[in-house]
Design a protein around this motif. Structure first.
Motif, PDB file in Angstrom:
ATOM      1  N   TYR A  77      -0.514  41.509  -4.335  1.00  9.41           N
ATOM      2  CA  TYR A  77      -0.088  42.120  -3.055  1.00  9.41           C
ATOM      3  C   TYR A  77      -1.236  42.092  -1.995  1.00  9.41           C
ATOM      4  O   TYR A  77      -2.402  42.056  -2.313  1.00  9.41           O
ATOM      5  N   ASP A  78      -0.741  41.996  -0.990  1.00  9.80           N
ATOM      6  CA  ASP A  78      -1.568  41.909   0.249  1.00  9.80           C
ATOM      7  C   ASP A  78      -2.110  43.323   0.643  1.00  9.80           C
ATOM      8  O   ASP A  78      -1.644  44.513  -0.008  1.00  9.80           O
ATOM      9  N   GLU A  79      -2.863  43.391   1.592  1.00 11.50           N
ATOM     10  CA  GLU A  79      -3.583  44.878   1.931  1.00 11.50           C
ATOM     11  C   GLU A  79      -2.361  45.793   2.577  1.00 11.50           C
ATOM     12  O   GLU A  79      -2.653  47.089   2.473  1.00 11.50           O
ATOM     13  N   SER A  80      -1.149  45.368   3.024  1.00 11.66           N
ATOM     14  CA  SER A  80      -0.212  46.376   3.240  1.00 11.66           C
ATOM     15  C   SER A  80       0.864  46.488   1.828  1.00 11.66           C
ATOM     16  O   SER A  80       1.742  47.165   2.264  1.00 11.66           O
ATOM     17  N   GLY A  81       0.550  45.827   0.784  1.00  8.25           N
ATOM     18  CA  GLY A  81       1.376  46.180  -0.270  1.00  8.25           C
ATOM     19  C   GLY A  81       2.439  45.367  -0.372  1.00  8.25           C
ATOM     20  O   GLY A  81       3.382  45.530  -1.271  1.00  8.25           O
ATOM     21  N   LYS A  82       2.514  44.366   0.422  1.00  3.87           N
ATOM     22  CA  LYS A  82       3.607  43.385   0.197  1.00  3.87           C
ATOM     23  C   LYS A  82       3.118  42.369  -0.745  1.00  3.87           C
ATOM     24  O   LYS A  82       2.073  41.746  -0.895  1.00  3.87           O
ATOM     25  N   PRO A  83       4.132  41.992  -1.513  1.00  7.19           N
ATOM     26  CA  PRO A  83       3.937  40.832  -2.597  1.00  7.19           C
ATOM     27  C   PRO A  83       3.555  39.591  -1.856  1.00  7.19           C
ATOM     28  O   PRO A  83       4.154  38.929  -0.799  1.00  7.19           O
ATOM     29  N   ARG A  84       2.555  38.800  -2.647  1.00 10.47           N
ATOM     30  CA  ARG A  84       2.175  37.460  -2.256  1.00 10.47           C
ATOM     31  C   ARG A  84       3.235  36.465  -2.932  1.00 10.47           C
ATOM     32  O   ARG A  84       3.179  36.358  -4.204  1.00 10.47           O
ATOM     33  N   PRO A  85       3.980  35.955  -2.069  1.00 10.01           N
ATOM     34  CA  PRO A  85       5.023  35.217  -2.699  1.00 10.01           C
ATOM     35  C   PRO A  85       4.605  34.154  -3.830  1.00 10.01           C
ATOM     36  O   PRO A  85       5.429  33.453  -4.653  1.00 10.01           O
TER      37      PRO A  85
END
Length: 206
Positions: A48-56
């Protein structure tokens, strides 16, 4: 623990070396109860990135990796601290086997005690398996009794300590292993009691 014999499943390729226990389970998630599960935090800061979004593009998010029970990676997997939670995260995520050229010693011991097979292969075989997983959609089979990995039309051997192999085959932890030797232990105590009766205190029960 669930015994490990022959496992046929899909595999996730993680072509990275020296993934340490801090990466496997970041310390900030270790305050949780094990009963709540650690799987969602496996490799969190890589997934996940710093904002909590999955790294696809991270391998664990790939469709081919969904439901995989085998993780294939590069050398020095599980190096770093002794945190057993790193193994919890892998097991709770669904992995039952990690294939790599080498493992952190404490990590490998913790893995076995939690039913996770650390299958050690050569560097060349690890690279070939990783490459095959990019093109082969067939399932991978891990045979613990024969110490073999089957993928496509290729077989690869792996090594594991014989005692660890015994524990995994039977689903034993260290206590179970000790109890399996109860007959030998009792026999030794009886023989030793005859050879060295002075060892036992007079008021100590036999």
């Amino acid at each position: 623990m669930k015994p490990f014999d022959i496992l046929t499943t899909s595999a996730c390729a993680l072509p990275l070396a020296s993934i340490d226990t801090d990466q496997l389970i970041p310390a900030r998630f270790m305050k949780r109860s094990r009963a709540d599960g650690y799987g969602q935090f496996l490799l969190y800061d890589m997934r996940y990135d710093e904002s909590g979004k999955p790294r696809p593009d991270f391998p664990l998010h790939a469709m081919a990796s969904q439901g995989a029970e085998v993780l294939v990676t590069r050398r020095n997997f599980g190096a770093g601290s002794s945190r057993e939670a790193a193994v919890y995260a892998l097991v709770d995520f669904g992995f039952r086997c990690v294939i790599a050229p080498s493992f952190g010693d404490i990590f490998a011991s913790n893995a076995v005690n939690n039913g996770l097979l650390p299958a050690k292969v050569s560097e060349a075989d690890a690279e070939e398996i990783l490459a095959q997983l990019q093109t082969v959609s067939a399932a991978i089979t891990v045979d613990l009794r024969e110490s073999l990995i089957r993928l496509g039309n290729r077989n690869y051997s792996f090594t594991i300590d014989p005692i660890w192999q015994l524990k995994l085959l039977n689903g034993w932890d260290d206590l179970d292993l000790t109890l399996s030797l109860k007959g030998d232990i009792v026999g030794f105590e009886e023989r030793d009691g005859g050879d060295r009766p002075w060892v036992r205190l007079a008021d100590r029960p036999a």
